[in-house]
Design a protein around this motif. Structure first.
Motif, short mmCIF file in Angstrom:
data_model
loop_
_atom_site.label_atom_id
_atom_site.label_comp_id
_atom_site.label_asym_id
_atom_site.label_seq_id
_atom_site.Cartn_x
_atom_site.Cartn_y
_atom_site.Cartn_z
N HIS A 181 65.55 17.87 73.78
CA HIS A 181 66.74 16.67 73.78
C HIS A 181 65.49 16.12 72.27
CE1 HIS A 181 70.03 13.97 73.05
NE2 HIS A 181 69.31 13.32 72.35
N THR A 182 64.62 15.32 72.43
CA THR A 182 63.99 15.12 71.66
C THR A 182 63.74 16.28 70.63
OG1 THR A 182 63.42 13.06 73.17
CG2 THR A 182 62.24 13.10 71.13
N ILE A 183 62.58 17.16 70.70
CA ILE A 183 62.25 18.22 69.78
C ILE A 183 63.03 18.29 69.12
CG2 ILE A 183 61.17 20.13 70.29
CD1 ILE A 183 59.59 19.45 72.81
N VAL A 184 64.83 18.33 69.91
CA VAL A 184 65.25 18.89 69.14
C VAL A 184 65.49 18.63 67.96
CG1 VAL A 184 67.71 21.11 68.13
CG2 VAL A 184 65.94 21.46 69.74
N ARG A 185 66.33 17.39 68.49
CA ARG A 185 66.93 16.33 67.83
C ARG A 185 66.20 15.57 66.78
NH1 ARG A 185 72.20 15.05 69.22
NH2 ARG A 185 72.33 13.09 68.11
N GLN A 186 64.74 15.36 67.53
CA GLN A 186 63.86 15.18 65.63
C GLN A 186 63.65 16.05 64.88
OE1 GLN A 186 64.25 11.29 65.79
NE2 GLN A 186 65.41 11.01 66.56
N GLY A 187 63.53 16.95 64.92
CA GLY A 187 63.13 18.45 64.29
C GLY A 187 61.90 18.38 64.42
N LEU A 188 61.23 17.85 65.66
CA LEU A 188 59.89 18.54 66.27
C LEU A 188 58.81 19.29 66.19
CD1 LEU A 188 58.62 15.43 68.89
CD2 LEU A 188 58.82 14.92 66.24
N ASP A 189 59.58 19.87 66.58
CA ASP A 189 59.11 21.74 66.30
C ASP A 189 58.77 22.45 65.18
OD1 ASP A 189 62.74 21.84 66.42
OD2 ASP A 189 62.80 23.25 67.57
N GLU A 190 60.05 21.60 64.35
CA GLU A 190 60.00 22.27 62.91
C GLU A 190 58.78 21.62 61.83
OE1 GLU A 190 63.75 22.84 60.80
OE2 GLU A 190 64.75 24.05 61.98
N LEU A 191 58.40 20.44 62.32
CA LEU A 191 57.94 19.65 62.22
C LEU A 191 56.34 20.39 62.07
CD1 LEU A 191 58.86 16.30 62.15
CD2 LEU A 191 58.44 17.62 59.69
N LEU A 192 56.15 21.02 63.09
CA LEU A 192 55.02 21.16 64.03
C LEU A 192 55.16 23.33 63.59
CD1 LEU A 192 54.65 20.02 67.58
CD2 LEU A 192 53.15 19.64 65.34
N GLN A 193 56.11 23.88 62.93
CA GLN A 193 56.20 25.14 62.47
C GLN A 193 54.69 25.38 62.18
OE1 GLN A 193 59.09 26.67 59.77
NE2 GLN A 193 60.27 26.93 61.87
N GLY A 194 54.13 26.67 62.59
CA GLY A 194 52.50 27.52 62.22
C GLY A 194 51.76 27.00 62.88
N PRO B 7 73.79 26.32 79.07
CA PRO B 7 72.99 25.17 78.48
C PRO B 7 74.07 25.01 77.26
CG PRO B 7 72.48 27.90 79.04
CD PRO B 7 73.78 27.71 79.89
N MET B 8 75.24 25.01 76.96
CA MET B 8 76.04 24.49 76.10
C MET B 8 76.73 23.18 76.68
SD MET B 8 76.27 24.83 72.92
CE MET B 8 76.50 26.77 72.25
N VAL B 9 76.40 23.10 77.46
CA VAL B 9 77.31 21.77 78.77
C VAL B 9 76.68 20.64 78.22
CG1 VAL B 9 78.43 20.85 80.36
CG2 VAL B 9 78.21 23.77 80.16
N SER B 10 75.14 20.47 79.06
CA SER B 10 74.40 19.36 79.02
C SER B 10 74.16 18.33 77.64
CB SER B 10 73.72 19.11 79.83
OG SER B 10 72.81 18.64 80.35
N THR B 11 74.16 17.53 77.47
CA THR B 11 73.27 17.36 76.00
C THR B 11 71.34 17.51 76.46
OG1 THR B 11 73.44 15.41 76.97
CG2 THR B 11 75.05 15.42 75.17
N GLU B 12 71.80 18.01 77.06
CA GLU B 12 69.79 18.07 77.25
C GLU B 12 69.71 19.73 77.38
OE1 GLU B 12 68.34 16.32 81.23
OE2 GLU B 12 69.26 14.24 80.61
N GLY B 13 70.80 20.55 77.24
CA GLY B 13 70.47 21.80 77.42
C GLY B 13 69.88 22.21 76.18
#
Ligand code: SF4
Lengths: 97, 371
Positions: B39-52, B344-350
Motif C-alpha cells: 500500500h505504501t509503496i504504490v500510494r507514495q510512488g516509491l517504486d516509480e521513484l526508484l525506477q532503474g 487482490p482487488m478487494v482489500s486496500t492492501e491488495g
C-alpha cells in the motif's frame, strides 16, 4: 490487515485469568488483551495492537510519530474497524472505561 | 506528480532514494511480502521513484488476497445456515467466492457480522448461547496469536457454541516457494515488520543462507521501506546475504515469545492452498487435534469442499511478480474495487486495489476539469 497500531494503556485488569486493559489510540479507547506483553507493561506504557491484542511494546515518542504517519497515509483502517465493529465486548461489561 | 508531497519526512525519503540510486550499479529486484508495505509503496510512488535502480515485486503479503477460494466457499456455506452467527474481519466480506460473497449471504438473510477482534466473536457466543457463533480465522503470524487465544479462551470458559474456520498462512514457506519457482527473479526480500514483531526473524536466517538472498525486516512507513531497500541493495552490492532488522523499534530477534507459545499450543503446521498460487507445503496453520471440537469445518461438515479457481483472475501471476496488476486483462474493466473478480482487488492492501486507486488518482490529476 496485518497492520498494528500504537496506543497507550490507561488501565489493566484481570479478566478471569486473562490480562486485559483499556488502550487509548489518540482519543479512541478500546478493550485490548495484554496477555502477551503482561510481563513488560504497566499503566501508561505504549503497545502496538493488532485485532485487539497487544503484540509488542513501543516507546512514547515512537508511538506518537507512528500514529501521525498512519493518519497521513490513510492507513488507519484498523482504527475505523475498532469504532465500527458491531458489538464491542465493553458494551457487555456495561461499565465503560 | 505528487509523490511524497504530503508526507512529512519527504526530505529524508528523498535523500534515501538518492542514496539507493547512487549505490546501485545495476537494477535489483526485490519483493515485499506485506500488504501494508505494498500500500505504501504504490500510494507514495516509491517504486516509480526508484525506477532503474530497484524493481519492487509486490508479493503475496495480503492475507485476505491469498485466502483460497474453497475456504471462502466454506464460509459462505456455513454463514447461510440457520441459527448461525458468522463473524469475520471486515475485509473478508467482499472477497468473491465461487458464486457469491459474505455480503450477499447477509443480504439474503444470513447473520454475518463484522468483528474487530476474535475475542468479540467469543463474547458474542457467550451472549447468544442458543446460536452457533463461527469466526473466520484468517491471517498471517501477526493475527495467529489473537485467533489462538480466542480458541484457548473458549475452552477455558467452556463456551461450546463457538468455533473457528481456520485459514491461516505463514510467510517463510511462501518466500521459499517463490525462490524455488522456475524463473524466479527475486533477489532480496523485505519481511513484514508486524509479522516479525510476533515471530522474530530466526526462521528467516536459514532461508537467507541457503538461497543467498538478503532479507530485511522492515516497517511500513515510507522511510522504513526506503531504509529496508537501501539495506538490501547494500548487501547485494557487497555480495552479502543476511537477515537484517530495519524495524528495531518494534522487532526483536525472538519476537514476542508468549504469543509464539500460544500459537504453538493451539495450531500446528499444515499444507495450505494460496489463492492464485496453489498449494505450498507446510505453509498454513490448522487447529491441533485437541482443539478439534472448535473446528467449524468439522462441526458443519464442510471440510471436503474443493473448488477450482477461475481462469480470468491472474492473481497468481500478480502475486509472484510475473504480471503487474495493470497487465491483467481484467484490470479496471471486468475487475474493479466495486465489482472485484479476484481478492487482490478487494482489500486496500491488495496489489490490484492499490494500483487501481493510484491509476484513478493520476487520471483525475491529469484531467482535473473532468472531475
Ligand atoms: S486485476 Fe482483478 S482479475 Fe486481474 S489479477 Fe487483479 S484481482 Fe485478479
Amino acid at each position: 490487515m496485518c497492520l498494528a497500531i500504537p496506543g497507550r494503556i490507561t488501565s489493566i485488569r484481570d479478566d478471569a485469568g486473562l490480562t486485559m486493559g483499556v488502550v487509548d489510540f489518540g482519543g479512541v479507547r478500546r478493550d485490548v488483551c495484554l496477555q502477551y506483553v503482561a510481563d513488560e507493561v504497566s499503566v501508561g506504557a505504549y503497545v502496538i495492537v493488532h485485532v485487539g491484542f497487544a503484540i509488542a511494546t513501543l516507546d512514547e515518542e515512537e508511538a506518537r510519530r507512528t500514529l501521525e504517519v498512519l493518519r497521513e497515509m490513510n492507513l488507519l483502517d484498523e482504527l475505523d474497524a475498532m469504532t465500527a465493529s458491531a458489538e464491542p465486548p465493553s458494551e457487555e461489561a456495561g461499565n465503560g472505561p | 506528480m505528487k509523490y511524497l508531497e504530503e508526507y512529512r519526512d519527504a526530505e529524508i525519503a528523498k535523500s534515501l532514494i538518492a542514496r539507493i540510486r547512487a549505490r546501485a550499479t545495476r537494477r535489483w529486484t526485490l519483493m515485499e511480502v506485506c500488504g501494508g508495505q505494498t500500500h505504501t509503496i504504490v500510494r507514495q510512488g516509491l517504486d516509480e521513484l526508484l525506477q532503474g535502480a530497484v524493481e519492487m515485486i509486490h508479493g503475496p503479503g495480503c492475507p485476505v488476497c491469498v485466502t483460497p477460494l474453497e475456504q471462502i466457499d466454506k464460509a459462505l456455506a456455513i454463514a447461510a445456515r440457520p441459527k448461525v452467527i458468522f463473524t469475520s474481519f471486515g475485509d473478508m466480506l467482499r472477497v468473491p467466492g465461487s458464486d457469491s460473497d459474505l455480503q450477499q449471504v447477509r443480504a439474503r438473510g444470513g447473520d454475518v457480522r463484522v468483528v474487530y477482534s476474535p475475542l468479540d466473536a467469543l463474547a458474542l457466543a457467550q451472549r447468544h448461547p442458543d446460536q452457533e457463533v463461527v469466526f473466520f480465522a484468517v491471517g498471517f503470524e501477526t493475527t495467529a496469536p489473537a485467533n489462538a487465544m480466542a480458541v484457548w479462551r473458549a475452552r477455558d470458559l467452556n463456551v461450546k457454541n463457538f468455533s473457528v474456520l481456520v485459514s491461516h498462512v505463514t510467510v517463510p514457506p511462501a518466500i521459499t516457494a517463490i525462490l524455488d519457482a522456475p524463473g524466479n527473479r527475486v533477489q532480496g526480500f523485505l519481511a513484514a515488520g508486524h509479522v516479525c514483531a510476533v515471530m522474530g526473524w530466526e526462521e528467516y536466517e536459514p532461508i537467507a543462507a541457503k538461497y543467498t538472498v538478503p532479507i530485511i525486516v522492515t516497517g511500513f512507513e515510507p522511510v522504513d521501506i526506503l531504509e529496508g531497500i537501501s539495506m538490501a541493495v547494500s548487501q547485494l552490492e557487497g555480495g552479502r546475504h543476511e537477515v537484517e532488522n530495519q524495524y528495531a523499534r518494534s522487532v526483536h530477534r525472538r519476537g514476542t515469545p508468549p504469543a509464539r507459545a500460544r500459537v504453538q499450543q493451539v495450531f500446528e503446521m499444515t499444507d495450505r492452498r494460496w489463492r492464485g498460487i496453489g498449494e505450498i507445503p507446510m505453509s498454513g496453520l490448522r487447529l491441533r487435534e485437541e482443539f478439534s471440537a472448535y473446528d467449524a469445518e468439522r462441526r458443519f461438515g464442510v471440510a471436503d469442499i474443493r473448488v477450482a479457481e477461475p481462469e480470468a483472475c491472474k492473481a497468481g501471476d500478480v502475486l509472484t511478480g510475473r504480471l503487474k496488476p495493470t497487465q491483467c486483462p481484467s484490470f479496471g474493466t471486468r475487475c474493479t474495487p466495486e465489482q472485484p473478480l479476484g481478492a487482490p482487488m478487494v482489500s486496500t492492501e491488495g496489489a490490484c486495489s492499490a494500483y487501481y486507486s493510484i491509476v484513478k488518482h493520476r487520471a483525475a490529476e491529469a484531467a482535473p476539469a473532468a472531475q
